[in-house]
Design a protein around this motif. Sequence first.
Motif, PDB file in Angstrom:
ATOM      1  N   PRO A 181      11.685  -1.283   4.573  1.00  0.00           N
ATOM      2  CA  PRO A 181      11.816  -2.132   3.588  1.00  0.00           C
ATOM      3  C   PRO A 181      10.537  -2.858   2.910  1.00  0.00           C
ATOM      4  CG  PRO A 181      13.563  -2.512   5.343  1.00  0.00           C
ATOM      5  CD  PRO A 181      12.647  -1.626   5.762  1.00  0.00           C
ATOM      6  N   GLN A 182       9.427  -3.087   3.687  1.00  0.00           N
ATOM      7  CA  GLN A 182       8.336  -3.789   3.102  1.00  0.00           C
ATOM      8  C   GLN A 182       7.599  -2.637   2.393  1.00  0.00           C
ATOM      9  OE1 GLN A 182       9.381  -3.827   6.147  1.00  0.00           O
ATOM     10  NE2 GLN A 182       8.939  -5.745   7.206  1.00  0.00           N
ATOM     11  N   VAL A 183       7.618  -1.494   2.858  1.00  0.00           N
ATOM     12  CA  VAL A 183       6.801  -0.381   2.180  1.00  0.00           C
ATOM     13  C   VAL A 183       7.369  -0.083   0.858  1.00  0.00           C
ATOM     14  CG1 VAL A 183       5.946   2.028   2.117  1.00  0.00           C
ATOM     15  CG2 VAL A 183       5.853   0.697   4.436  1.00  0.00           C
ATOM     16  N   HIS A 184       8.886  -0.158   0.951  1.00  0.00           N
ATOM     17  CA  HIS A 184       9.545   0.327  -0.360  1.00  0.00           C
ATOM     18  C   HIS A 184       9.576  -0.845  -1.266  1.00  0.00           C
ATOM     19  CE1 HIS A 184      12.771   2.525  -2.069  1.00  0.00           C
ATOM     20  NE2 HIS A 184      13.473   1.431  -2.600  1.00  0.00           N
ATOM     21  N   PHE A 185       9.331  -2.062  -0.864  1.00  0.00           N
ATOM     22  CA  PHE A 185       9.093  -3.080  -1.664  1.00  0.00           C
ATOM     23  C   PHE A 185       7.998  -3.009  -2.714  1.00  0.00           C
ATOM     24  CE2 PHE A 185       8.104  -7.512  -3.121  1.00  0.00           C
ATOM     25  CZ  PHE A 185       9.546  -8.051  -3.492  1.00  0.00           C
ATOM     26  N   ASP A 186       6.862  -2.784  -1.674  1.00  0.00           N
ATOM     27  CA  ASP A 186       5.407  -2.505  -2.521  1.00  0.00           C
ATOM     28  C   ASP A 186       5.411  -1.286  -3.302  1.00  0.00           C
ATOM     29  OD1 ASP A 186       4.781  -4.843  -0.978  1.00  0.00           O
ATOM     30  OD2 ASP A 186       2.927  -3.910  -0.181  1.00  0.00           O
ATOM     31  N   ALA A 187       6.104  -0.180  -2.890  1.00  0.00           N
ATOM     32  CA  ALA A 187       5.990   0.952  -3.843  1.00  0.00           C
ATOM     33  C   ALA A 187       6.929   0.885  -5.142  1.00  0.00           C
ATOM     34  CB  ALA A 187       6.812   2.015  -3.026  1.00  0.00           C
ATOM     35  N   MET A 188       7.808   0.041  -5.026  1.00  0.00           N
ATOM     36  CA  MET A 188       8.793  -0.037  -6.160  1.00  0.00           C
ATOM     37  C   MET A 188       7.926  -1.189  -7.219  1.00  0.00           C
ATOM     38  SD  MET A 188      10.897   2.062  -5.862  1.00  0.00           S
ATOM     39  CE  MET A 188      12.044   2.327  -7.175  1.00  0.00           C
ATOM     40  N   HIS A 201       2.883   0.418  -9.675  1.00  0.00           N
ATOM     41  CA  HIS A 201       2.851   1.460 -10.249  1.00  0.00           C
ATOM     42  C   HIS A 201       1.956   2.730  -9.525  1.00  0.00           C
ATOM     43  CE1 HIS A 201       2.623   4.557 -13.633  1.00  0.00           C
ATOM     44  NE2 HIS A 201       1.591   4.711 -13.341  1.00  0.00           N
ATOM     45  N   ARG A 202       0.832   2.290  -9.106  1.00  0.00           N
ATOM     46  CA  ARG A 202       0.094   3.316  -8.334  1.00  0.00           C
ATOM     47  C   ARG A 202       0.792   3.807  -6.941  1.00  0.00           C
ATOM     48  NH1 ARG A 202      -5.041   0.801  -5.328  1.00  0.00           N
ATOM     49  NH2 ARG A 202      -3.135   0.078  -4.167  1.00  0.00           N
ATOM     50  N   LEU A 203       1.532   2.929  -6.483  1.00  0.00           N
ATOM     51  CA  LEU A 203       2.221   3.235  -4.902  1.00  0.00           C
ATOM     52  C   LEU A 203       3.505   4.219  -5.197  1.00  0.00           C
ATOM     53  CD1 LEU A 203       2.246   0.386  -2.647  1.00  0.00           C
ATOM     54  CD2 LEU A 203       0.791   2.349  -2.639  1.00  0.00           C
ATOM     55  N   TYR A 204       3.875   3.776  -6.526  1.00  0.00           N
ATOM     56  CA  TYR A 204       5.092   4.492  -6.796  1.00  0.00           C
ATOM     57  C   TYR A 204       4.995   5.969  -7.139  1.00  0.00           C
ATOM     58  CZ  TYR A 204       9.363   5.441  -9.813  1.00  0.00           C
ATOM     59  OH  TYR A 204      10.541   6.045 -10.024  1.00  0.00           O
ATOM     60  N   GLN A 205       3.918   6.224  -7.822  1.00  0.00           N
ATOM     61  CA  GLN A 205       3.368   7.426  -8.136  1.00  0.00           C
ATOM     62  C   GLN A 205       2.961   8.240  -6.773  1.00  0.00           C
ATOM     63  OE1 GLN A 205       3.414   9.047 -10.976  1.00  0.00           O
ATOM     64  NE2 GLN A 205       4.232   7.260 -12.108  1.00  0.00           N
ATOM     65  N   LEU A 206       2.251   7.605  -5.940  1.00  0.00           N
ATOM     66  CA  LEU A 206       2.019   8.126  -4.742  1.00  0.00           C
ATOM     67  C   LEU A 206       3.023   8.655  -3.931  1.00  0.00           C
ATOM     68  CD1 LEU A 206      -0.620   8.756  -2.789  1.00  0.00           C
ATOM     69  CD2 LEU A 206       0.130   6.669  -1.864  1.00  0.00           C
ATOM     70  N   MET A 207       4.212   7.728  -3.869  1.00  0.00           N
ATOM     71  CA  MET A 207       5.354   8.016  -3.304  1.00  0.00           C
ATOM     72  C   MET A 207       5.880   9.201  -3.676  1.00  0.00           C
ATOM     73  SD  MET A 207       8.955   5.638  -2.877  1.00  0.00           S
ATOM     74  CE  MET A 207       9.245   5.454  -4.498  1.00  0.00           C
ATOM     75  N   ASN A 208       6.387   9.346  -4.933  1.00  0.00           N
ATOM     76  CA  ASN A 208       6.876  10.439  -5.715  1.00  0.00           C
ATOM     77  C   ASN A 208       6.157  11.770  -5.355  1.00  0.00           C
ATOM     78  OD1 ASN A 208       9.008   8.751  -6.289  1.00  0.00           O
ATOM     79  ND2 ASN A 208       8.608   8.790  -8.447  1.00  0.00           N
ATOM     80  N   TRP A 209       4.910  11.661  -5.711  1.00  0.00           N
ATOM     81  CA  TRP A 209       3.941  12.659  -5.580  1.00  0.00           C
ATOM     82  C   TRP A 209       4.117  13.442  -4.024  1.00  0.00           C
ATOM     83  CZ3 TRP A 209       2.571  16.634  -8.266  1.00  0.00           C
ATOM     84  CH2 TRP A 209       2.404  16.413  -9.511  1.00  0.00           C
ATOM     85  N   SER A 210       4.174  12.374  -3.075  1.00  0.00           N
ATOM     86  CA  SER A 210       4.007  12.769  -1.645  1.00  0.00           C
ATOM     87  C   SER A 210       5.365  13.324  -1.279  1.00  0.00           C
ATOM     88  CB  SER A 210       3.665  11.443  -0.635  1.00  0.00           C
ATOM     89  OG  SER A 210       5.077  10.513  -0.673  1.00  0.00           O
ATOM     90  N   LEU A 225      -2.535   2.294   6.565  1.00  0.00           N
ATOM     91  CA  LEU A 225      -3.133   0.949   6.454  1.00  0.00           C
ATOM     92  C   LEU A 225      -3.194   0.404   5.069  1.00  0.00           C
ATOM     93  CD1 LEU A 225      -5.574   0.494   9.246  1.00  0.00           C
ATOM     94  CD2 LEU A 225      -3.477  -0.726   8.961  1.00  0.00           C
ATOM     95  N   TRP A 226      -3.823   1.267   4.277  1.00  0.00           N
ATOM     96  CA  TRP A 226      -4.069   0.979   2.680  1.00  0.00           C
ATOM     97  C   TRP A 226      -2.514   0.770   1.978  1.00  0.00           C
ATOM     98  CZ3 TRP A 226      -2.588   4.129  -1.422  1.00  0.00           C
ATOM     99  CH2 TRP A 226      -3.054   3.758  -2.560  1.00  0.00           C
ATOM    100  N   LEU A 227      -1.640   1.517   2.348  1.00  0.00           N
ATOM    101  CA  LEU A 227      -0.384   1.341   1.977  1.00  0.00           C
ATOM    102  C   LEU A 227       0.265   0.076   2.225  1.00  0.00           C
ATOM    103  CD1 LEU A 227       1.047   5.180   2.406  1.00  0.00           C
ATOM    104  CD2 LEU A 227       0.561   3.979   0.140  1.00  0.00           C
ATOM    105  N   GLU A 266      -2.894  -7.797  -5.803  1.00  0.00           N
ATOM    106  CA  GLU A 266      -3.368  -6.413  -6.006  1.00  0.00           C
ATOM    107  C   GLU A 266      -2.378  -5.449  -6.601  1.00  0.00           C
ATOM    108  OE1 GLU A 266      -6.333  -5.153  -4.474  1.00  0.00           O
ATOM    109  OE2 GLU A 266      -6.699  -7.508  -3.925  1.00  0.00           O
ATOM    110  N   LEU A 267      -1.196  -6.049  -6.885  1.00  0.00           N
ATOM    111  CA  LEU A 267       0.003  -5.090  -7.428  1.00  0.00           C
ATOM    112  C   LEU A 267       0.288  -5.266  -8.841  1.00  0.00           C
ATOM    113  CD1 LEU A 267       2.643  -5.604  -4.504  1.00  0.00           C
ATOM    114  CD2 LEU A 267       1.148  -3.641  -4.757  1.00  0.00           C
ATOM    115  N   MET A 268       0.020  -6.582  -9.224  1.00  0.00           N
ATOM    116  CA  MET A 268       0.495  -6.883 -10.541  1.00  0.00           C
ATOM    117  C   MET A 268      -0.572  -7.268 -11.692  1.00  0.00           C
ATOM    118  SD  MET A 268       3.710  -6.810 -11.037  1.00  0.00           S
ATOM    119  CE  MET A 268       4.996  -6.190 -10.230  1.00  0.00           C
TER     120      MET A 268
END
Lengths: 279, 198
Positions: A151-158, A161-170, B19-21, B36-38
């Motif tokens: 849940p915490q990782v999913h929260f940040d990924a959504m 924008h950067r994490l969202y792209q990383l998630m989908n590419w991975s 860790l970065w993630l 860092e996100l918005m």
Amino acid sequence: MGEFDSSLAFLLPWEFSPSWTLACLAGAGLYVRGLLHRRRCGLHEGFWRPFAFFLGIVAIYTVSQTHFDYLAQYMFFVHRGQHLVLHHLAPFLIALSAPLAILTAGIPHRVRNLPTVTFAAQMLKPGYRLLQQPVIAPLLFVGLIYFWLIPQVHFDAMLSHRLYQLMNWSMLVDGLLFWWLILDSRSPASGGLSYGVRITLLLAVVPPQMLLGAYLTFSHNVLFDVYAVCGRAWPLAPLTDQRLGGLITWIPATMMSVLAVLIIIGRLLGKRSTMYRYG
Amino acid sequence: MGNAMYKTGCKTALLSGMLWLVGCSDPSWQTKDISELMPPLEFELVDEEARSVTEADYAGDVTLLFFGFTHCPHICPTTLANLAAISQELGEEAQNDLRVLFVSVDPERDDPATLREYTDAFGPEFTGLTGDEEALQALTRRYRVTYGYGEKDDAGNYDVSHSNAVFAFGRDGDAQLLIREDDPKEAVMADLSRLLTH
């Protein structure tokens, strides 16, 4: 007219991303070049293999660069559908079409012989070999699904924008690696993984996916509050959204394994009958 | 030997990647740190007096941004009432420097006058904003939130889905916190007073 406009708007990217567009265009472009090149040499591919390849590319483009991506960002079940396509369906189709020979034929000679390209290929090889180990590949396959659903990782990924792209590419890259290993058109004798190991890997990834899917489906708590935080694409009860997402994670995803097992058994039987015929 | 080193390298890369993630956000904030996100605050909307406003009109204040609609039965009144209570407890000085921007994503029903009447009930630091579809979409996209409308019933009423979180921006307009529905009041109080003293 209005309907036509809105369907057209649906086909436009929600967030234009050069990486997805370029990857899809480059894949399709190389493939077409390769097909034409081989045709000139008298090699015809038939209908189904190119069809499977292009269907895979179109599926990737659709879930990443149309308004499907908007829905995937704001509805959990659509997001699960997006990952089903990126991690299972599209890579499965692409790997099944065994496009390597055609893609290689499509690379212009000048590019193929560039020292940087050869160097990059050399550099990537050990990493590729490591990820394709029969123990690592299924762990990575299942691990990534679980990882992005923490849940915490999913929260940040959504939210980023950067994490969202990383998630989908991975998900896409791992999907390609896994299904490439499983549906490798080379027989075990010519360097492919043995059919028994392939079936074992396919069966090994089923229970963790079923477990996760069932957990999401039957949970009485909303596990991913990011969809309430960001708002949903339309008013839908959070638990309904989560249950639908759970079912997508559970049933079609595991059915892909069953389908792949059938294909591998088919190849095994094909090999046997060839052996009897000629041996 | 080379292989072993390679594997160790891969593991290190994987670990540092994870860790970065998971993020290296400042742990001393008690609500969600989104610095860092918005991106920083930026918008072009219409206020309760039907004037065009941008983020520059609220520069220097600690700004809380919340998306909703005045016909909202639960989330909006509860969230705004909680913020009003917190603002009261923070004291008069804090109130002067705190600005709550309530952005209606239902411009069809929420005109400036309706918004003024609605936000006045919560306190002078509450300001209602809205805009046309384009302006609202630009702002909601910027903060990766969305909204949508349900089917109209016979009386013409409809539900609106919207974000239930409050985005907090520092005096310089930089995004700092995301306050969620279930964050304890004490945590929100502590974070807001820290943001106000910055």
